[in-house]
Structure formats: structure tokens, C-alpha cells
Design a protein around this motif. Structure first.
Motif, PDB file in Angstrom:
ATOM      1  N   UNK B 249       0.807  -1.217   0.000  1.00  0.00           N
ATOM      2  CA  UNK B 249       0.000   0.000   0.000  1.00  0.00           C
ATOM      3  C   UNK B 249       0.836   1.261   0.000  1.00  0.00           C
ATOM      4  N   UNK B 250       0.194   2.377   0.411  1.00  0.00           N
ATOM      5  CA  UNK B 250       0.824   3.699   0.355  1.00  0.00           C
ATOM      6  C   UNK B 250       0.843   4.303   1.756  1.00  0.00           C
ATOM      7  N   UNK B 251       1.968   4.850   2.130  1.00  0.00           N
ATOM      8  CA  UNK B 251       2.071   5.472   3.464  1.00  0.00           C
ATOM      9  C   UNK B 251       1.191   6.725   3.494  1.00  0.00           C
ATOM     10  N   UNK B 252       0.297   6.769   4.498  1.00  0.00           N
ATOM     11  CA  UNK B 252      -0.604   7.932   4.588  1.00  0.00           C
ATOM     12  C   UNK B 252      -0.362   8.747   5.853  1.00  0.00           C
ATOM     13  N   UNK B 253       0.449   8.223   6.800  1.00  0.00           N
ATOM     14  CA  UNK B 253       0.728   9.007   8.004  1.00  0.00           C
ATOM     15  C   UNK B 253       1.949   8.442   8.712  1.00  0.00           C
ATOM     16  N   UNK B 254       2.821   9.348   9.190  1.00  0.00           N
ATOM     17  CA  UNK B 254       3.986   8.944   9.995  1.00  0.00           C
ATOM     18  C   UNK B 254       4.037   9.820  11.235  1.00  0.00           C
ATOM     19  N   UNK B 255       4.022   9.190  12.398  1.00  0.00           N
ATOM     20  CA  UNK B 255       4.264   9.914  13.660  1.00  0.00           C
ATOM     21  C   UNK B 255       5.621   9.472  14.165  1.00  0.00           C
ATOM     22  N   UNK B 256       6.495  10.434  14.473  1.00  0.00           N
ATOM     23  CA  UNK B 256       7.844  10.068  14.900  1.00  0.00           C
ATOM     24  C   UNK B 256       8.358  11.129  15.863  1.00  0.00           C
ATOM     25  N   UNK B 257       8.903  10.702  17.008  1.00  0.00           N
ATOM     26  CA  UNK B 257       9.528  11.648  17.926  1.00  0.00           C
ATOM     27  C   UNK B 257      10.758  10.991  18.539  1.00  0.00           C
ATOM     28  N   UNK B 258      11.761  11.802  18.841  1.00  0.00           N
ATOM     29  CA  UNK B 258      12.969  11.277  19.479  1.00  0.00           C
ATOM     30  C   UNK B 258      12.899  11.623  20.956  1.00  0.00           C
ATOM     31  N   UNK B 259      12.654  10.604  21.793  1.00  0.00           N
ATOM     32  CA  UNK B 259      12.547  10.843  23.232  1.00  0.00           C
ATOM     33  C   UNK B 259      13.390   9.826  23.979  1.00  0.00           C
TER      34      UNK B 259
END
Lengths: 371, 371
Positions: B249-259
Motif C-alpha cells: 500500500x501507500x504510506x498515509x501518516x507517519x508519527x515520529x519523535x525522538x525521546x
């Protein structure tokens, strides 16, 4: 002259060390109880720096962490000796003596705990001439002895050896991170040096001065004399000879937070009579004393908050609304006021914009040394 | 059988290691460039575990930190060897070989950088059989070899030696704190062990498997065959023999944080046709793949996001809106699925509430191993 310390000396030493802690350094009372328990009826040799051989090998020992955590989290008692042994093993050389890195607060006691456990003598000197919040704020470092390698021990037997070469700020930065993850308190051995380097870089005879201060306050109370006058009299023959009477009043506000491994905040004191409040800013230790807009005293000179009657010194974590206090400013020895020393632990080292003002040049009257 | 690795092998090894990184492990491309630079026209001996003497002394080397930082902050290149030398000095014994602690991502390359600098061979095995985010998530530890003492080196020549005894989680906790304060990346040497312990505790032949995977993808592309089939064929004779076709499929959302020193987040992929989205959760590496409410694959099995045509593996920090991807689930060897292994790096070790589901028992069809 070298001398013997016994358990009977510990309460006076703790009181004097709390005063030299200038609000920080951690509460030495808990440390004194640990020393008492191990020492029993024995005694510890306190070595005058002049009695140290040039090639003697001295490993200072200390606790690091936020005082607000230290009073909640008791050490097992074996950590500082583990730190010493870890550094000995890393360096492949055994210590001939231990020494405080700061003479104020709990770190006046930690070397005695090590001494009671190992039989090593304690050198009567330190690297701060008071208490400071960071490991890099040492006369040792100012005069060319660096903290690396440092050994750190935790309560579950963890050991960490850190070597940052000549970069003592990076050493503090990394050791602080480990201390925070150990729960806020760690025990360390660092600034290993020769006897010759102790004489060249340490503030001399600060343990005996702390003991003399604590004893003078106690005896004055017993004899119903002013403990403030007794403090001035005890300090008169030392490198801390000017005692300024900064303020007297009642605490009306305390802001305190524990962040990044430090207790930071400020205390506001309203005067007994008219006039502006005194505000003291602190990072573990008291850093500045302003009466309104006027600077009265500033780090590295000592700013000491005492009970207004008993002269019992009050640490920043024990400041409370309503306490009636007297605030003293105490001058520091010349080797703590050189340009190099001020760059390392003067106002600029704390990000303060004020210039250093020797307390004897401030607006406050001196405390008399005789009744 | 032992073999020689040359610079010509590095691009294939990097590609295969990125696949085994399951989204994490750091980008091996930068590491491969550092190895290439030091290796030149030389070669490195890759030792088959069966060729190791029982009493050979092996010191694994690695990089630790958040992949999101690693791609911004290049190492000087000398840190991993400094970490190895620091640990040798601490233990009083020289290494006969180095080894990866994880075969996925940049840590497939770091031991080769050390090998190119020191002339040591690299053992064809690792302690994760893929990439995991924490130092304690090692088959070494599951089967009784612990990480302490660990040596850590920073880019300014700082060294730190940490010993937490058998407590590998505390080792991770303290080393992570130091790494964060070094700017987010540190280089380490840890899990020193004998040749006999390598055979007992390591996942064998994962370097040669990564190289074979990377090579299979490249050759398939050159020959206009399906690189997905080539992946399944390359894995068929290994302990990673089941390749499940999880989603396309196709990427529709990315959540990313450096903690806290990690890259955490999740990616949502919409299907090419109808049906629910696929959601992959990650902590440096991909941990879970859910299609709607249905779990398709979960750690420690591999969840790999690949470009839908070229099968180029995509790391979590390079996931972008609009990418067309195919997601594979790959089964792991038995020694990575024992109760002890699952307790150390299975779902519960990441705080997940799902039970482990072997990917071959999930709902997805296998990728065929022949065209």
C-alpha cells in the motif's frame, strides 16, 4: 599539625560543615551518623597538608547529587569506598589518604566514612573551600589537576569509570547523567593527585576550620554568648576572616525545584523593620544575596542563612516559610578569588551577569569578633 | 566456513543489514562508507563461529543511540576502536576477534570498521539476529553472558567504563544516559566472551546472511526478476525461512519523535485496494504490524517495510508520506523464541500487551521462494 578525629567531634564538624555548605552540599547529619556507626570508639587521623609526602597518593571521595534527594535516599554506606577501590584498580595504585573535594555539607563526612572503613587518613584540605554544585568547580582544576578519571559507585554495586581528559565540565556533564539515573545520588572518587599537588591546589585546613566553627557555635550557646560573635572569632585567624552581617528577617517565600539533578530556586526574606526584602538565589548552594536591587554578596563568597537565635545553619532544602533568620556573608581566601578561580566557580560560571563583589567591599557591617 | 570481506561487498551487506534492521539499527550506508575508507583494497577475515577456538577472546563492538540522530551526526570513525581498547585495558586482555551485537543496521558495519583499523577478524554471528533498540536485548544475555563491563567512547575521546554485574537493564539505563549526553550517539564494546560462549549464545552466520540477502536483491533487480522472491529464496536455507507477505500500500501518516534517546512512533499504510489500513508501531525498530484490529506480526519476528518495486528496505527515519511500500514479516530462529528470549526482547519487553504470534501462524500468505 595532624590530629585525631573521634565520634565525639562529629556533631560539631557537621554543624560547621553545614555553615560552609552555604545552603547546599547536602545535609551532613546523615553522613555523620554513618561515620559514627562505622567508627565506633576508634579514631581517624586527620593529616595536615604539610605532613603529606610529596609523592603520597591522595584520592578524594565524595557524594554527588541533589540535596533534596540526598535527604530522602540514604546511602548503603559502602558506595564511597567502592568508588575509591574502583579508581585504585583502574589506576593500578593504592591511595595513601583520602580527602574531601568540598568541605561544606555531606562531603565533609564522606571521606571520614571511607577512612573509618579503610583505615586511611583524611587530608585536612579540600578543593572548594565551601560547597559548590558542580564537580568541575574545584581549586584543583583551577590550578591544573583534573578530575579524570572519575569512579562512580551506586547503591546496587554498580561502578562507572569516566575519563574526559582535561575537560572537567564534560566530566561533570557525564557523571551527572549517571547520578540522575542511579536515582539522584552517586558516590565518587576523583581528582587523584600527589601530596605536592594537594599543597599546590587545595584550600588548606578547611576540615579543622569546619570543626572549630561548629564547636564555637555550640560552646557559645552553652555559655549563653552570641554564637554569631563566636563565628566571627573562629574565622578571624583563617583565610575567611571577614564576616558581614547581611540581613535579619523572616522567610516569606521559597521557590524550589529539582531539575537536571540540581535543587534550584530562591528564597525571599522580609526585614524585621522597614526596607526592601533580601532575595537569595541558589543552585544547591546560595549564589547571590540582593537587598532590593543592591547586591550584598555573591559566589564564591559564602552566603549563609542561620537561625536568628541559635545560629544553626539552614540548608536550602530545609528553608520554610516563617523561619526567622540571620544571613551572613563570609569572605573567601585569595586562591578562591583569582581570575582563574572566578572563571571556574565565580558568577560567570553560574551564568550570572553580576561582577564578583568581595563581601568586605559590600554595604554590610562586619559581625564583631568579640562580645 | 570463514571467508574474506572486501569493499566490493559493502553495498550488498548494507542493503541486507538494513532489511534485518527491521526499520531501525541506524542507516548502515554511512557506516559502510567509513569501512570502505579505512579498508581500501584490503580485506577482512569473517570467522565462522565453528572456526573459533573455545578460549578465543571476543569483544563485540557497536554504535548506540537514536537512528534519527545517527544520520545527522557522523562519527569520527575512531570511537569504536577506542571503546574496544578501553575495554581491553580494563580487562587486562587483548581481543582475538570482534563481533556485532546486532546484525541489522549500522551495527553490521561497526565491527568491520574496528577490524579494518586493527586487523582483527569479525565473527559471523551476533546477539540479536536482527536489530533491537536496547543493549540488554541480546541472546548473549538470555543464555548467560552479560554486557558488563561495557566501555563507551565519545567523539572527543571521552571514555566511560560501566559495570552493573548481571543487571543488563541497568547497564542499558546508565549507558543510554551517557550516550544522550554525548549528543545522542556513543560507541561501545561489551559482552566480551569466549569462543565457546559465542557458539552457545550468539545467533550464527547473520553477517553472511545479510550479505546474501543484499546480494540476492541486487542480482534480482539486475536480472529483472522479483526481488521479493529472491529474498524468500535467500532466507529459505536459514533459520529465518518463513517470509510472509503482510501488506502492500501507500504510506498515509507517519508519527515520529525522538525521546529518551530513542526514535518512537508509528506509520499508517493504506491498502492498494479495499480493506483496513496497516499500522506499524516502532521504537527505533518496527515492533508490531496490525491490519485493522488484527495482529499480523510482532517482535521478535522481523517486520520489514520495503519499496514496492525495488524491495529497497526503508528505515523508520526515512518513512515518508506517499511512499508505495510492501511489508514483509520474517520468522526468527528457535533460539530467539524461547521463553527466556521472549522475556528479554519479545512483546512484554516493550510493554506490549499482545502475546507473541509466530508470523508463520498469522493470516498472511508466504512469499514464494521461486518465480
Amino acid at each position: 599539625m595532624s590530629w585525631q578525629l573521634t565520634a565525639a567531634d562529629l556533631p560539631d564538624l557537621a554543624r560547621g560543615a553545614t555553615l560552609l555548605g552555604t545552603g547546599g552540599g547536602g545535609d551532613p547529619y546523615i553522613g555523620s551518623k554513618l561515620v559514627e556507626q562505622v567508627l565506633g570508639t576508634g579514631s581517624i587521623t586527620v593529616l595536615d597538608p604539610s605532613d603529606l609526602a610529596d609523592d603520597a597518593f591522595v584520592i578524594p571521595t565524595a557524594q554527588m547529587g541533589a540535596p533534596t534527594v540526598m535527604i530522602e535516599k540514604l546511602p548503603a554506606g559502602t558506595e564511597p569506598t567502592l568508588a575509591l577501590r574502583t579508581l585504585e584498580s583502574h589506576l593500578g595504585r593504592q591511595a595513601d589518604a583520602t580527602m574531601p573535594i568540598e568541605c561544606g555539607g555531606v562531603n565533609s563526612m564522606i571521606p571520614f566514612l571511607v577512612a573509618a572503613e579503610t583505615g586511611l587518613p583524611v587530608v585536612d584540605a579540600d578543593g572548594m573551600g565551601r560547597a559548590f554544585p558542580e564537580l568541575s568547580m574545584e581549586t584543583f582544576a583551577v590550578y591544573g589537576v583534573h578530575g579524570s578519571p572519575l569512579a562512580l559507585a551506586g547503591e546496587r554495586g554498580e561502578t562507572v569509570v569516566i575519563d574526559t581528559g582535561d575537560d572537567d565540565k564534560q566530566l561533570e556533564w557525564l557523571a551527572r547523567a549517571v547520578t540522575i539515573r542511579l536515582g539522584g545520588v552517586g558516590h565518587i572518587a576523583e581528582y587523584a593527585m600527589s601530596g605536592a599537588d594537594v599543597r599546590r591546589t587545595a584550600v588548606p585546613r578547611t576540615i579543622s576550620m569546619a570543626l572549630a566553627l561548629g564547636r564555637a557555635i555550640r560552646v557559645a550557646r552553652e555559655q549563653k554568648r552570641s554564637p554569631f560573635t563566636a563565628i566571627a572569632a573562629a574565622l578571624a585567624p583563617t583565610g575567611y576572616s571577614h564576616v558581614a552581617d547581611l540581613f535579619e528577617g523572616k522567610i516569606v517565600d521559597v521557590e524550589r525545584r529539582t531539575t537536571e539533578g540540581f535543587a534550584r530556586g530562591r528564597v525571599r526574606i522580609a526585614p524585621t523593620g522597614d526596607g526592601p526584602d533580601l532575595v537569595i538565589g541558589f543552585q544547591n548552594e546560595n549564589l547571590t544575596a540582593h537587598r532590593g536591587d543592591e547586591l550584598l554578596a555573591i559566589v564564591p563568597d559564602l552566603i549563609c542563612v542561620l537561625d536568628h537565635e541559635s545560629a544553626e545553619p539552614i540548608t536550602t532544602e530545609r528553608l520554610r516559610y516563617g523561619q526567622r533568620v540571620r544571613v551572613l556573608g563570609i569572605s573567601t581566601p585569595d586562591l578562591m578569588r583569582t581570575p582563574g578561580a572566578l572563571a571556574t566557580f565565580g558568577p560567570v560560571a553560574f551564568g550570572l551577569t553580576e561582577e564578583f563583589l568581595p563581601v568586605e567591599k559590600g554595604a554590610s557591617a562586619p559581625v564583631p569578633a568579640t562580645d
